[in-house]
Design an enzyme around this catalytic site. Structure first.
Site, PDB file in Angstrom:
ATOM      1  N   TRP A 178       0.756  -1.165   0.019  1.00 29.38           N
ATOM      2  CA  TRP A 178       0.091   0.002   0.048  1.00 29.38           C
ATOM      3  C   TRP A 178       0.771   1.192  -0.010  1.00 29.38           C
ATOM      4  O   TRP A 178       0.544   2.231  -0.654  1.00 29.38           O
ATOM      5  CB  TRP A 178      -0.995   0.002   1.239  1.00 29.38           C
ATOM      6  CG  TRP A 178      -1.951  -1.088   0.991  1.00 29.38           C
ATOM      7  CD1 TRP A 178      -2.223  -2.211   1.701  1.00 29.38           C
ATOM      8  CD2 TRP A 178      -3.070  -1.110  -0.156  1.00 29.38           C
ATOM      9  NE1 TRP A 178      -3.213  -2.915   1.242  1.00 29.38           N
ATOM     10  CE2 TRP A 178      -3.809  -2.194   0.027  1.00 29.38           C
ATOM     11  CE3 TRP A 178      -3.325  -0.272  -1.279  1.00 29.38           C
ATOM     12  CZ2 TRP A 178      -4.793  -2.517  -0.942  1.00 29.38           C
ATOM     13  CZ3 TRP A 178      -4.377  -0.774  -2.271  1.00 29.38           C
ATOM     14  CH2 TRP A 178      -4.932  -1.915  -1.932  1.00 29.38           C
TER      15      TRP A 178
ATOM     16  N   ASP B 178      -1.481   6.585   6.308  1.00 27.23           N
ATOM     17  CA  ASP B 178      -2.336   5.768   5.907  1.00 27.23           C
ATOM     18  C   ASP B 178      -2.856   4.836   7.169  1.00 27.23           C
ATOM     19  O   ASP B 178      -2.152   3.984   7.357  1.00 27.23           O
ATOM     20  CB  ASP B 178      -1.928   5.052   4.877  1.00 27.23           C
ATOM     21  CG  ASP B 178      -3.356   4.162   4.082  1.00 27.23           C
ATOM     22  OD1 ASP B 178      -4.256   3.960   4.749  1.00 27.23           O
ATOM     23  OD2 ASP B 178      -2.960   3.330   2.945  1.00 27.23           O
TER      24      ASP B 178
ATOM     25  N   LYS C 107     -12.225  -1.763   6.106  1.00 22.41           N
ATOM     26  CA  LYS C 107     -11.391  -2.360   6.677  1.00 22.41           C
ATOM     27  C   LYS C 107     -11.927  -2.593   8.297  1.00 22.41           C
ATOM     28  O   LYS C 107     -12.215  -3.461   8.666  1.00 22.41           O
ATOM     29  CB  LYS C 107      -9.838  -1.987   6.845  1.00 22.41           C
ATOM     30  CG  LYS C 107      -9.325  -1.696   5.242  1.00 22.41           C
ATOM     31  CD  LYS C 107      -9.168  -3.024   4.547  1.00 22.41           C
ATOM     32  CE  LYS C 107      -9.022  -2.638   2.851  1.00 22.41           C
ATOM     33  NZ  LYS C 107      -7.974  -2.003   2.579  1.00 22.41           N
TER      34      LYS C 107
HETATM   35  C1  LIG Z   1      -7.510  -1.602   1.265  1.00 21.07           C
HETATM   36  C2  LIG Z   1      -6.340  -0.328   1.587  1.00 21.07           C
HETATM   37  C3  LIG Z   1      -6.167   0.548   0.584  1.00 21.07           C
HETATM   38  C4  LIG Z   1      -6.989   0.980  -0.500  1.00 21.07           C
HETATM   39  O1  LIG Z   1      -8.427   1.236  -0.185  1.00 21.07           O
HETATM   40  P1  LIG Z   1      -9.504   1.391  -1.156  1.00 21.07           P
HETATM   41  O2  LIG Z   1     -10.472   2.004  -0.233  1.00 21.07           O
HETATM   42  O3  LIG Z   1      -9.680   0.100  -2.020  1.00 21.07           O
HETATM   43  O4  LIG Z   1      -8.928   2.471  -2.201  1.00 21.07           O
HETATM   44  C5  LIG Z   1      -5.167   1.434   1.014  1.00 21.07           C
HETATM   45  N1  LIG Z   1      -4.294   1.492   2.109  1.00 21.07           N
HETATM   46  C6  LIG Z   1      -4.482   0.469   2.910  1.00 21.07           C
HETATM   47  C7  LIG Z   1      -3.634   0.382   4.229  1.00 21.07           C
HETATM   48  C8  LIG Z   1      -5.603  -0.440   2.859  1.00 21.07           C
HETATM   49  O5  LIG Z   1      -5.562  -1.695   3.347  1.00 21.07           O
END
Ligand SMILES: *Cc1c(COP(=O)(O)O)cnc(C)c1O
Length: 360
Positions: A101, A171, A195
């Site tokens: 990511w 993030d 998530k």
């Molecule tokens: C799933 C995830 C993303 C991407 O998320 P989307 O909502 O599908 O764009 C980005 N960063 C992390 C850490 C993730 O787990």
């Protein structure tokens, strides 16, 4: 009704009491005669839903008044672009690449300016977090970027990087609301909510007010300016009304459980059940260096792809779903977010122990 133990990395489990409450309100929201799905986002009723969601989130995370909370569509992925578009003044940013990511975020940012990868764990397939205590921070860097919990590789930071005075951007998609965080240490925290919070289609951005700029290049799409969302209470256009409503329910639920310190306690206990077993197992082993193991995403392998596949099939047959590991790591991955009950993890470990005994 038969619910499985769902170990999906995302979209992932939501708390059952929250789903049940939503189910009760789905056709007629509190005497309005309509669902939240059918309601104008400009209505008083909806304004109260979004205001309460923000207030509860501020309360849960202890978000100071000089930070804005934005509800933005486009998931975490759109933030990979919005962050450099909005925060790159000098056109330079430092990225720490610890997994899939942060790697994606860094390559997206390259479209907008110069990206320095100042540390990476790519040499060992992202199975650890590099030393971040004394990094070669660029004097011109507009921010330092991390992915604080790598969902695919299953790593998390023990200490935040020393950014030498630069803004930290994090993030937190797969650890959002899993433990207390000191918001003041960050310039910007964001996460896709599917998530650890609610349904897909929404990212939450927590940004220090002074980082919101009005003077963006004219080519930046209106939607992609943080100022647009900030000045319009996240309602410049129609927001993801439904996801915001569901997240609001989860915020209230987490508060009722004792807030983020309580979640942290539970999450540590839950993860320990699984890691203790993996450490004692002769069949399985965790793929991450102990110090940097995520409490949310637990990848593990047998070391043999056919054996891994057989275990995944056996877990599925036994009512444990979505345990197949990401192809870049292989093996299995158990995502054990806030909504996964401790009983779910215990049941999985009991199953794996039994499987190991029978297949020794
Ligand atoms: C799933 C995830 C993303 C991407 O998320 P989307 O909502 O599908 O764009 C980005 N960063 C992390 C850490 C993730 O787990």
């Amino acid at each position: 009704m038969a619910r499985v133990f769902n170990f999906s990395a995302g979209p992932a489990m939501m708390p059952l009491p929250v789903l049940e409450e939503i189910a009760k309100e789905v056709v007629d929201y509190r005497g309005c005669g309509m669902s939240v799905m059918e309601m104008s986002h400009r209505s008083k009723v909806y304004q109260q839903i979004i205001d309460e969601a923000e207030a509860d989130l501020r309360d849960l995370m202890g978000i100071p008044d000089n930070y804005k909370v934005l509800f933005v569509q486009g998931g975490a992925t759109l933030e990979f672009a919005m962050i450099p578009m909005n925060l790159m003044k000098n056109g330079v940013a430092d990225y720490i690449v610890t997994g899939a990511w942060s790697k994606k975020a860094a390559s997206e940012a390259k479209k907008y300016g110069k990206v320095n990868v100042i540390a990476t764990s790519e040499d060992k397939n992202y199975s650890y977090i590099p030393d971040v205590s004394d990094l070669p921070i660029d004097d011109d860097a507009d921010y330092v970027y991390i992915c604080e919990n790598e969902t695919i590789h299953g790593t998390t930071y023990k200490e935040l990087p020393n950014t030498k005075g630069k803004i930290l951007v994090s993030d937190q998609s797969s650890m959002f609301l899993s433990k207390p965080v000191d918001v003041t240490k960050y310039g910007l925290i964001y996460g896709g909510v599917q998530k650890n919070v609610g349904p897909a289609g929404l990212a939450i951005v927590i940004i220090r007010e002074d980082l919101i700029r009005e003077d963006l290049p004219a080519t930046v799409p209106t939607y992609c300016s943080f100022a647009t969302h900030s000045e319009n209470g996240s309602m410049y256009n129609t927001p993801n009304c439904w996801a915001i409503y569901c997240c609001g329910k989860v915020f209230k639920y987490l508060k009722s459980l004792g807030g983020l310190s309580a979640m942290d306690e539970i999450n540590k206990k839950k993860a320990a059940i699984l890691y203790d077993y993996l450490d004692s197992s002769k069949l399985f082993k965790g793929t991450v260096e102990k110090e940097y193991r995520s409490l949310m995403n637990v990848p593990f392998v047998t070391g043999d792809a056919d054996k891994d596949a057989a275990v995944v099939a056996a877990t599925k047959a036994a009512g444990f779903d979505n345990l197949k590991g990401h192809r870049s790591v292989g093996g299995l991955r158990a995502s054990i977010y806030n909504a996964m009950p401790i009983e779910g993890v215990q049941a999985l470990v009991d199953f794996l122990k039994d499987y190991e005994a029978k297949n020794a």
